[in-house]
Motif scaffolding. Sequence first.
Motif, short mmCIF file in Angstrom:
data_model
loop_
_atom_site.label_atom_id
_atom_site.label_comp_id
_atom_site.label_asym_id
_atom_site.label_seq_id
_atom_site.Cartn_x
_atom_site.Cartn_y
_atom_site.Cartn_z
N ASP A 164 6.24 -7.39 2.27
CA ASP A 164 5.77 -8.56 1.82
C ASP A 164 6.60 -8.95 0.61
O ASP A 164 6.23 -8.10 -0.45
CB ASP A 164 4.34 -8.84 1.72
CG ASP A 164 3.88 -10.10 1.10
OD1 ASP A 164 4.76 -11.02 0.93
OD2 ASP A 164 2.70 -10.17 0.75
N GLN A 170 1.39 -13.72 -7.23
CA GLN A 170 1.56 -12.51 -6.41
C GLN A 170 2.80 -11.88 -6.28
O GLN A 170 2.66 -10.63 -6.21
CB GLN A 170 0.87 -12.93 -4.54
CG GLN A 170 -0.66 -13.25 -4.83
CD GLN A 170 -1.58 -12.35 -4.34
OE1 GLN A 170 -1.05 -11.45 -3.36
NE2 GLN A 170 -2.48 -11.86 -5.03
N HIS A 177 2.51 -4.43 -1.31
CA HIS A 177 2.95 -5.40 -0.56
C HIS A 177 4.33 -5.05 -0.18
O HIS A 177 4.75 -5.72 0.86
CB HIS A 177 3.25 -6.60 -1.77
CG HIS A 177 1.59 -7.34 -1.90
ND1 HIS A 177 1.63 -8.79 -1.76
CD2 HIS A 177 0.53 -6.96 -2.32
CE1 HIS A 177 0.52 -8.94 -1.91
NE2 HIS A 177 -0.19 -7.85 -2.33
#
Lengths: 326, 305
Positions: free
Chosen positions: A79, A55, A74
Motif C-alpha cells: 500500500d 496516511q 503499509h
Amino acid sequence: MRRLLGRLGFYALACWAALTLNFFLPRLMPGDPATALFARFRGRLSPEAMGALRQAFGLTDASLPAQYLTYLAHVARGDLGLSVAYYPSPVSQVIAGGLGWTLLLAGTAVLVSFTLGSLLGIAAAWWRGGWVDTLLPPLLALLGAFPYFWLAMVLLYLLGFRLGLFPLGHAYGDDLTPAWSLAFLADVGRHAALPLASLVLSTVGGWMLGMRNAMITVLGSDQVALARAKGLSPARVALGYAARTALLPGVTGFGMAFGFVVGGSLLTEVVFSYPGQGYLLVQAVRNQDYPLMQGIFLVITLAVLGANWLVDLATAWLDPRTRGAR
Amino acid sequence: MAGATPAWWSALRRDRKAAAGAALLGAFVVLGLVGPWLVASPDALVGIPLQPPSWSHWLGTTGQGQDVLAQTVAGTRVSLLVGFGVGATVVLLGALLGVTAAYFGGWVDGLLSLLFNVFLVLPGLPLAIVIAAYLPAGPGTVAFVLVVTGWAWNARVLRAEALSLRQRDFVAAAVVSGEGPGRIITRELLPNLTSLLVAQFIGSTVYAIGAQVGLEFLGLGDVSAATWGTNLYWATNDSALLTGAWWTFVPTGVCLALVGSSLVMLNAAFDELANPRLRADRAWRAWLLGHGLAPTRSTPVVDRG
C-alpha cells in the motif's frame, strides 16, 4: 552459498535504507509536502482523500516511531498510498502500469548493449590494431560524451521528425489496443526502436572498451598460450578460452549497469513520452505528487537490487572460484 | 610534485591528446569566465521565436525569442562551476571517508564500507530526483543532490587503494613513531594517492556535469536561469523537436560533448602517468612502429642492436 546469503542480507539492508530515506526525506526537508498539497487541492479533495494523503505520508498525530512503523507496515502490504496526479488511483496501480515498459526498455538496452559491446571488444582485441580497434573506440567515446537524452533528442529529430521513419513518442499507436497480436508487438517494437538505439549508442562504448582490455590481458595468459599450442581453431581459442575468462569482470558490472541504464532510461523516456517509470516520475515531480514519486523511487530501487542479486547468482555460476563457501 | 617541472606538466606537453584536451577545456573555462560579458543578456527577448540561425542571431532564437548563442555562452559559467565544484567536493568527501575506513579498519571500516556500498547500489538519478523535488529549485540544490548521490564510488575506490598503501612499511613506521591518525592520513596516505585523486576529480566532474544537465532538463534546476540543462529543458518545453528547431538543442549538446571529451582526454593522460604499465606498453609499441615492425599480440623477436 554463504556468500550469496550474505549478499541477500546486504540487499535487504539497502532496501531498508531506501525505505527509511523515503520516510525521512519529507520530514527533514524545509516545508511540508502534505501541507503544500492541501493548499493545492483545497476544496477539490474529499476528506477521505485528505485522510489517505496523510496516511500516505504517515503524517498522523502519532509519534515519529509509531508513524515509521505504520509506514513500513503499509509498504509491506504493497500500500503506497493514493496518487495525487492520477487521483483516485492507488500509487501501486499507477506504477504497475508503467513498470513493464521501463523493464522492457532498460532491460533490452542493457542486454543488447552488453552483448554487442562484448562482441565488439572481443573483435577489437583479437584483431588488435585492425579497423574495429582503431575506428570504433573513438567514435563510441564521442557518442558516449553526449548525454543519453540528448542523443535521444537528436535521433527523434532526425529519424522521427525529419525522415518520419519512426513514431515520435509513446509506447504504441493510439489506434491500437494492447493485445498479444503480431501487429501490436511490431508496433511496440517500432516505438521502442529509437529510445533503445539512443541508450545502446551511449553505453556500448564502455562495454567494448572493458571487454577489449580484459581480453588483451587474458590473451597474454598461459591458459590461452596452451590453447593455441594445442592447435585449437582460432575461433575456439578466442571465444571458448579467452572470451569466457574475460567476460567475468563485465558480468560483475552488469548489475550496476542496470542501475545506470534505469537512470538513463528515465530521461530517455521523458524525451519520447514513453510511458515508463521515468515519464511517470517526472509527471509526479511536476504535479508535486509525492506519494507517486516515493513509490516510483522504491520500485526502481527494488528492481535495481533484484538485478544486482541476479548478477551475483550469475557470477557464482560462471566463476568456480566464488562458488565455494569462503 | 616538489620538482622544478611537475610530472603532470611534462606529461601534458609530451602527450598530444592531453594537450588537446587541456586546450579545449581551457577554452571553455575562459568562455565561462569572460563569455557573459561578450554576449547580450540571455534572457532578453530579442526576436521572433524559433528563428533558424541567421546573421543577426548566429544560432537562432528559442521558443521565447531569446538568443540561443547568448544562452549557450551564459550557461557555460554555471554549468562548469557546478561541475567542478561538485567534482572537487565529491572527491574530497570520498577521500576522507574512504581513507578513514582503510586506515582504522575493523568496525569503522565495516560501517563505512556498508554505508558506501548501500549508496552505490541505490539508483543515483532517481534518488537525486526525489531529493531535489523536496528542495527549492536552484543550482545549490542541484549541487547538493549530486554530492549526496555521487561520493560513494570515489570512497570505495580510494578505500581499496589506501588499504594496500596501509600495508606498506612507511605507514607502519609512522604509526610506530607515534604519529596521530589525522596526520598519517593527511601527510602519508593522501599524498600518495594524488594521481588517483586527480583522475577521480576529472571523472567526477564529467559525472557532475552530465547529471546536473539531466536534473535541470527535468526542470529541477532554476528554470529562469540560463544553464546548459535549462536550455535543453526549454527546448523540449517549447516542443523544439516537433517543430524542427534543431538549433535550440544542438549547440548545448555539442558543448557538453566537447567539455566531456576534453576531460576524458585529460584523464587518459593522467591515467598513463599513474599507471606505469600503460606507459611501457605505449613506449614499446611506438618503438616497434618506429622500427618498421607491426605490433602484434605475440612478443616479436627483435634484434635490439
